[in-house]
Design an enzyme around this catalytic site. Structure first.
Site, PDB file in Angstrom:
ATOM      1  N   LYS A 147      -0.450 -14.276  31.192  1.00  0.00           N
ATOM      2  CA  LYS A 147      -0.174 -15.205  31.206  1.00  0.00           C
ATOM      3  C   LYS A 147       0.033 -15.800  32.569  1.00  0.00           C
ATOM      4  O   LYS A 147       1.134 -17.231  32.576  1.00  0.00           O
ATOM      5  CB  LYS A 147       1.547 -14.725  31.089  1.00  0.00           C
ATOM      6  CG  LYS A 147       1.789 -14.278  29.953  1.00  0.00           C
ATOM      7  CD  LYS A 147       2.849 -14.139  29.489  1.00  0.00           C
ATOM      8  CE  LYS A 147       3.726 -14.035  28.153  1.00  0.00           C
ATOM      9  NZ  LYS A 147       3.182 -11.957  28.095  1.00  0.00           N
TER      10      LYS A 147
HETATM   11  C1  LIG Z   1       3.610 -11.742  26.469  1.00  0.00           C
HETATM   12  C2  LIG Z   1       2.726 -10.911  25.930  1.00  0.00           C
HETATM   13  C3  LIG Z   1       1.350 -10.332  25.274  1.00  0.00           C
HETATM   14  C4  LIG Z   1       1.821 -10.913  24.202  1.00  0.00           C
HETATM   15  O1  LIG Z   1       1.331 -12.148  24.035  1.00  0.00           O
HETATM   16  P1  LIG Z   1       1.921 -13.301  22.991  1.00  0.00           P
HETATM   17  O2  LIG Z   1       1.066 -13.970  23.713  1.00  0.00           O
HETATM   18  O3  LIG Z   1       3.480 -13.858  22.920  1.00  0.00           O
HETATM   19  O4  LIG Z   1       1.305 -12.937  21.371  1.00  0.00           O
HETATM   20  C5  LIG Z   1       1.318  -8.500  24.860  1.00  0.00           C
HETATM   21  N1  LIG Z   1       1.200  -7.959  26.730  1.00  0.00           N
HETATM   22  C6  LIG Z   1       1.783  -8.811  27.534  1.00  0.00           C
HETATM   23  C7  LIG Z   1       1.927  -7.906  28.695  1.00  0.00           C
HETATM   24  C8  LIG Z   1       2.393  -9.637  27.375  1.00  0.00           C
HETATM   25  O5  LIG Z   1       3.441 -10.172  28.773  1.00  0.00           O
END
Ligand SMILES: *Cc1c(COP(=O)(O)O)cnc(C)c1O
Length: 447
Positions: free
Chosen positions: A107
């Site tokens: 993210k």
């Molecule tokens: C946010 C997140 C996800 C999921 O991603 P999305 O875009 O919400 O599907 C998967 N793994 C980790 C470690 C995350 O932080």
């Protein structure tokens, strides 16, 4: 480039407005009116382009002139200034490690891009106000970013926005449901970052944020912006991983072997960005959404019935989402055609026991430490049974309890997060209701 609301009841807006408002007034998610198409010649050139230039070329059509080229180039370069290595785990499964950013989760890319865009727009607004000398009249309220997190978003957003002038950040996270390092990442920043510890689930946090955007009083008091993947400025740059992965894949396997992609999915923003990249001309293979017990999409692909459930807590908590926001965007890319969807996307779901035993097995067999989200993806890649990459979305150290139990060893804390351990958590406890949140926000405005 214009963006329309998938709710179809709001006017089209440019990138700036979409990024500043997050969601359309009709509660719909914004979607580009046309998906940019890269030519075969561009794709050919992308094969060897450096990461920063590639990021700029991919993002430029989406930004559509809302940010000048030189600034956008700088924003892109800063956004992706760490590694995205594709590391083999078995002969047929490779891990695209997306955890080399400052908060050890994928993210970071979306959060860094979005924070810099908002910083740019905020500076632009202040410059405009100064030049029209209307400081005494309706001087623009600073942006307030509201974000609900199941763990990783909060840290990435806090880190990305820390110290960005003219932007306040309020993070809502579910009490007791994020890991210790995650909690420290989102509660120790100070400055323009405030963490609210909500006595409820991630879905409760998300519902409060959604209600806040619709609330007249809050919108009168604040210039609210969302930093969840519903925001185009956070969602769209996630396409970049797929370009970086593909560059590495074709170097290794040539461009005749399709690169199938398994994405551990919760809100489906990440996988949806990959499907956008493919729709814009990047030659990617099949997509597989790997889910935990929160498997509304897995069930939908099998039954044709889209039944949302309340989220249940799992060891892969960043995917504990009962009603994935971005699925409507995937349907839009698929022209709302179920057959087309099934041809492009598969989905599998796994329980916690299987996830934990997989972390153990892959460590013993392949000497690779998966985090719980990566483990769910690994299982899906095995079930899919064709050469594929999995997106390793977080560093295993962010989930030490589960991973250490599974591998029977402690994991070393990377130097980049070591400093957090000496910091003190600062969070405001909050009941899981919109009413409680609203009165806190309004009192805060008066205070
Ligand atoms: C946010 C997140 C996800 C999921 O991603 P999305 O875009 O919400 O599907 C998967 N793994 C980790 C470690 C995350 O932080």
């Amino acid at each position: 480039m214009q963006y329309y609301s998938l709710g179809k009841q709001s006017p089209n807006v440019d990138f700036k407005t979409a990024a500043i408002t997050g969601q359309a007034p009709d509660k719909g998610l914004y979607f580009p009116t046309t998906i940019p198409q890269f030519t075969a010649a561009q794709i050919e050139r992308f094969k060897t382009l450096d990461k920063a230039s590639l990021a700029f070329e991919v993002m430029k059509p989406y930004v559509g002139g809302a940010i000048d080229d030189a600034s956008l180039q700088q924003i892109c370069a800063e956004t992706i200034n760490f590694d995205f290595p594709l590391v083999p785990i078995t002969e047929t499964i490779a891990s695209l490690e997306l955890f080399h950013g400052p908060t050890l989760a994928f993210k970071d890319v979306g959060a860094r891009f979005m924070s810099r865009c908002l910083g740019y727009f905020s500076k632009q607004t202040r410059a405009e106000n100064a030049s029209t000398e209307n400081v005494h009249s309706t001087a623009a309220k600073p942006s307030t970013v509201l974000v609900a997190t199941s763990g990783d978003t909060g840290g990435a957003v806090a880190n990305g926005f820390l110290g960005v002038d003219g932007v306040q950040v309020i993070i809502l996270y579910p009490k007791g449901k994020v890991s210790p390092i995650q909690e420290l990442q989102l509660t120790t920043c100070g400055q323009n970052i405030t963490a609210l510890e909500v006595d409820g689930s991630f879905d409760d946090c998300q519902a409060i944020v959604k209600d806040a955007f619709m609330d007249t009083d809050l919108n009168a008091a604040y210039n609210l912006t969302s930093a969840n993947s519903i925001n185009v400025a956070r969602w769209l740059p996630q396409q970049l991983y797929y370009f970086f992965a593909w560059q590495q894949w074709i170097q290794k396997y040539g461009d005749d072997t399709p690169m199938h992609i398994v994405v551990p999915s919760g809100n489906f923003g990440n996988i949806c960005a990959g499907m956008m990249a493919k729709a814009s001309g990047l030659p990617l293979g099949h997509f597989v959404a790997a889910c935990n017990a929160n498997n509304v999409v897995t069930r939908y692909l099998h039954s044709g019935n889209y039944e949302i459930h309340k989220a249940v807590a799992t060891v892969s908590n960043a995917m504990d989402v009962g009603n994935p926001s971005n699925f409507v965007r995937i349907m839009e890319i698929m022209q709302n055609n179920f057959e087309q969807l099934k041809n492009s996307l598969s989905s599998y779901s796994y329980d916690d026991t299987t996830t934990e035993s997989t972390i153990h097995r892959v460590y013993k067999t392949n000497n690779y430490i998966l985090d719980p989200h990566g483990a769910v993806a690994f299982l899906a890649a095995e079930e899919f049974n064709k050469p594929a990459i999995i997106l390793e979305t977080a560093h295993p150290v962010k989930f030490p309890e589960v991973v250490e139990r599974a591998i029977g060893e402690t994991i070393a804390i990377p130097a980049s997060v070591q400093f957090l351990l000496d910091k003190e958590k600062v969070a405001i406890p909050m009941g899981a209701s919109f009413g409680v949140f609203k009165s806190w926000m309004l009192n805060k405005a008066i205070a």
